[in-house]
Design a protein around this motif. Structure first.
Motif, short mmCIF file in Angstrom:
data_model
loop_
_atom_site.label_atom_id
_atom_site.label_comp_id
_atom_site.label_asym_id
_atom_site.label_seq_id
_atom_site.Cartn_x
_atom_site.Cartn_y
_atom_site.Cartn_z
N ASN A 252 41.55 31.96 41.58
CA ASN A 252 41.13 32.57 42.83
C ASN A 252 40.11 31.63 43.46
O ASN A 252 38.92 31.71 43.17
CB ASN A 252 40.53 33.95 42.58
CG ASN A 252 40.24 34.71 43.87
OD1 ASN A 252 39.83 34.13 44.86
ND2 ASN A 252 40.44 36.01 43.83
N GLN A 254 39.03 31.34 46.51
CA GLN A 254 38.09 31.93 47.46
C GLN A 254 36.88 32.53 46.76
O GLN A 254 35.74 32.38 47.21
CB GLN A 254 38.79 32.98 48.31
CG GLN A 254 37.90 33.62 49.37
CD GLN A 254 38.66 34.60 50.25
OE1 GLN A 254 39.85 34.82 50.06
NE2 GLN A 254 37.96 35.21 51.20
N GLU A 255 37.12 33.21 45.63
CA GLU A 255 36.03 33.86 44.90
C GLU A 255 35.52 33.02 43.74
O GLU A 255 34.70 33.48 42.95
CB GLU A 255 36.48 35.24 44.43
CG GLU A 255 36.83 36.18 45.59
CD GLU A 255 37.12 37.60 45.13
OE1 GLU A 255 36.43 38.06 44.20
OE2 GLU A 255 38.04 38.23 45.69
N ARG A 256 36.04 31.83 43.59
CA ARG A 256 35.52 30.82 42.66
C ARG A 256 35.59 31.25 41.20
O ARG A 256 34.63 31.10 40.45
CB ARG A 256 34.07 30.44 43.03
CG ARG A 256 33.85 30.05 44.48
CD ARG A 256 34.65 28.82 44.87
NE ARG A 256 34.23 27.65 44.16
CZ ARG A 256 33.25 26.82 44.57
NH1 ARG A 256 32.60 27.07 45.70
NH2 ARG A 256 32.94 25.74 43.88
N TYR A 257 36.72 31.80 40.79
CA TYR A 257 36.90 32.07 39.37
C TYR A 257 38.37 31.91 39.01
O TYR A 257 39.25 31.97 39.87
CB TYR A 257 36.40 33.46 38.97
CG TYR A 257 37.22 34.62 39.52
CD1 TYR A 257 38.36 35.07 38.84
CD2 TYR A 257 36.83 35.29 40.67
CE1 TYR A 257 39.10 36.13 39.33
CE2 TYR A 257 37.57 36.35 41.16
CZ TYR A 257 38.71 36.78 40.48
OH TYR A 257 39.44 37.84 40.96
N ASN A 295 36.06 41.52 37.66
CA ASN A 295 37.13 40.60 38.02
C ASN A 295 38.09 40.35 36.87
O ASN A 295 39.23 39.95 37.09
CB ASN A 295 36.54 39.26 38.49
CG ASN A 295 35.87 39.35 39.84
OD1 ASN A 295 36.25 40.16 40.68
ND2 ASN A 295 34.86 38.52 40.06
N TYR A 348 34.10 31.09 35.70
CA TYR A 348 33.66 30.89 37.08
C TYR A 348 33.59 29.40 37.39
O TYR A 348 33.14 28.60 36.56
CB TYR A 348 32.32 31.58 37.33
CG TYR A 348 32.48 33.07 37.47
CD1 TYR A 348 32.71 33.65 38.72
CD2 TYR A 348 32.44 33.90 36.36
CE1 TYR A 348 32.88 35.02 38.85
CE2 TYR A 348 32.60 35.27 36.48
CZ TYR A 348 32.83 35.82 37.73
OH TYR A 348 33.01 37.18 37.85
#
Length: 562
Positions: A252, A254-257, A295, A348
């Motif tokens: 992901n 965009q959410e950096r993970y 998440n 992350y």
């Protein structure tokens, strides 16, 4: 951006675990079409394996001594490449379709130290060397070094290439990295579901075009040996454990993970009333935190066990409230909850330069997460000196926290302890449990302006092949989370990465958690007793004196690609 295997979730044909027959230590794998080639480093076997049936053939029956201690394997067109000791070899015209027709090794390059992993793509050869900490890039035609990249981890690394990406697995880091093939820059990384990854390769179905990344694992396992001729018939022993398993991953951006292999697990938490002292309370609320939504962790279902409960939300977390009116120590009950959870590994994807310009903590965060609210001895000279010595003049939040972690690891060795001592005592003693590691990390982090909190609470026994079997967690476990303004809370394990004296220490659980971590009641107390609406003090009654807890896990199935 989402990256995941192009795999039909309803199809398990190419996603099965491959278990080659009669091998002991796989190191290095490579696919040629739908055929798998692998190296058994200890026995010197070059193996041809059918991924659909595990049928295994030794293709070098007269040359096993030439392939003993081989660690890396690659195939480009009809040429076989491998690494052994400090040398890189190739066997030209070794393969014809999926058959080995010629094994005549030729020396390609020699490194100053042991060469481990190898990957070949067109005119480029990539070779890893853990001793030097580099991935070397050679020209395939001339054998000359073009450039070199920093290796992303600290352990033995194996390699494979797919299109414009160089993939690396690191044994110690328990991690697979996706790098840009041209620059060596890490795009993202994911944790593997098993320890000791030692080879990787992409399988591609020639009919459908579907692909899946397979990772080889090599280690050992404990088992009960049945020896009827021995005075002690049942003995604890070790045996080789090696297999090849698909790695599912989802990035992901965009959410950096990034998440990887997940499992559907059932967790039960039960309290059995068995008070040590006689107690009578008029109106008791026994509050037990429930698993969190994150998440990497999703709740499918939660049901009561033994006694019904009502549910409340406390600081955004779900809490089960069991009521006893009155509570009498002579009664016997079991009560708790059972949760059906989807859990995955998470990592992350943040670097120090991503957090150079973060905003300062808000006043409410400073008041809540920079104070000594849990016997952290933050005013003691020992802890104050350690907080300064660990960080010195560093200002970046990630580098500060990593310096604190490494400092605590240098000072402490892990051991179970009978009680949790304060960080000043623990740092002087030099030995700590997971909870004492967390206390030291919290104290030093908070004194350096980093908002931290304790989280946990249990780890599922990490045996995903043991499905539908009750698994008991012997101990609870805690780790911590730290807050990055503008981003959010990020996990960091307490002690599992403290694996060797004076480092270097792996980064596998720095900003990452394995699939077997179960997050419960983040930021709140796991259990609390209230009598007539007020907290019960420990002198009056405590959870430890009133009940015995029982924790059980069951791994139901592996989850398909995210």
């Amino acid at each position: 951006m989402t990256v995941s295997p192009n795999l039909d979730k309803n199809s398990r044909l190419i996603a099965r675990t491959i278990r080659p027959i009669g091998v002991s230590a796989l190191h290095g794998i490579a696919f040629l079409g739908e055929t798998l080639f692998a190296i058994d480093r200890l026995r010197g076997f070059l193996l041809k394996v059918d991924p659909k049936t595990d049928n295994t053939t030794i293709v070098n029956p007269y040359l096993v001594s030439e392939f003993t201690d081989v660690t890396g394997l690659a195939i480009w067109e009809n040429t076989l490449w491998y690494t052994r000791d400090e040398r890189v070899y190739f066997c030209e015209n070794a393969l014809q379709e999926d058959r080995v027709v010629n094994l005549a090794p030729q020396l390609f390059a020699t490194l100053p130290y042991e060469a481990e992993g190898i990957a070949v793509w067109q005119s480029t050869v990539y070779v890893s060397c853990a001793k030097l900490g580099y991935i070397f890039v050679f020209n395939r035609e001339t054998g000359r070094e073009i450039t070199r990249f920093y290796a992303p981890g600290i352990g033995r690394e194996n390699l494979t290439v797919y299109d414009e990406e160089l993939w690396v697995c690191d044994q110690i880091e328990q991690t697979v990295y996706c790098l840009e093939r041209g620059t060596g820059k890490t795009k993202f990384s994911v944790l593997t579901p098993f320890e000791f990854p030692c080879g990787l390769g992409f399988y591609r179905d020639e009919n459908t075009g579907e692909k899946v990344l397979y990772v080889a694992y090599s280690g050992d396992e404990l088992y009960i040996r049945d020896d009827p001729n021995s005075e002690e018939q049942y003995q604890l022993a070790r045996r080789d454990r090696t297999f090849i398993h698909p790695l599912y991953y989802h990035y992901n951006q965009q959410e950096r993970y990034a998440t990887s292999n997940g499992y559907l697990i059932e967790m039960s938490y039960i309290e059995e009333l068995e008070p040590l002292d006689e107690v009578i309370l008029e109106d008791v609320e026994w509050r037990i935190a429930l698993p969190s939504e994150t998440n990497r962790q999703k709740i499918r279902e939660i049901t009561p066990i033994g006694v019904p409960f009502t549910e409340e939300i406390q600081d955004g977390e779900r809490v089960a409230v069991f009521k006893f009116k009155p509570f009498n120590s002579k009664e016997r009950r079991i009560f708790g909850w059972k949760a059906l959870l989807e859990v995955r590994a998470i990592k992350y994807q943040l670097n120090p330069w991503d957090v150079e310009d973060i905003q300062p903590l808000t006043p409410d965060f400073r008041a809540k997460y920079l104070v000594d609210d849990d016997n952290l001895a933050m005013e003691s000279a020992t802890v104050l000196n350690a907080a300064h010595e660990a960080v010195r003049n560093e200002t970046n939040i990630l580098r500060k926290l990593l310096s604190i972690r490494n400092y605590v690891y240098d000072q402490l060795s892990y051991s179970l302890t009978s009680k949790i001592e304060t960080p000043d005592v623990v740092l002087k003693r030099g030995i700590g449990s997971c909870g004492e590691y967390v206390g030291a990390l919290l104290a030093l982090g908070r004194l350096n302006g980093i908002a931290c909190r304790t989280v946990g609470r249990y780890k599922c026994p990490p045996f995903p092949e043991q499905k539908n079997i009750p698994l008991q967690a012997e101990y609870n476990h805690v780790w911590l989370e730290f807050y990055i303004p503008g981003f959010g809370w990020v996990p960091m394990e307490s002690n599992p990465d403290d694996i060797q004296d004076n480092g270097p220490y792996p980064l596998r659980f720095f900003m990452g958690l394995a699939w077997y971590h179960v997050e419960i009641g983040k930021g709140i107390r796991f259990q609390q007793l209230k009598n007539q609406g007020l907290p019960v003090n420990k002198e009056e009654a405590s959870v430890g004196n009133l009940a015995i807890n029982h924790v059980r896990f069951m791994i139901l199935e592996e989850l398909p690609a995210d």
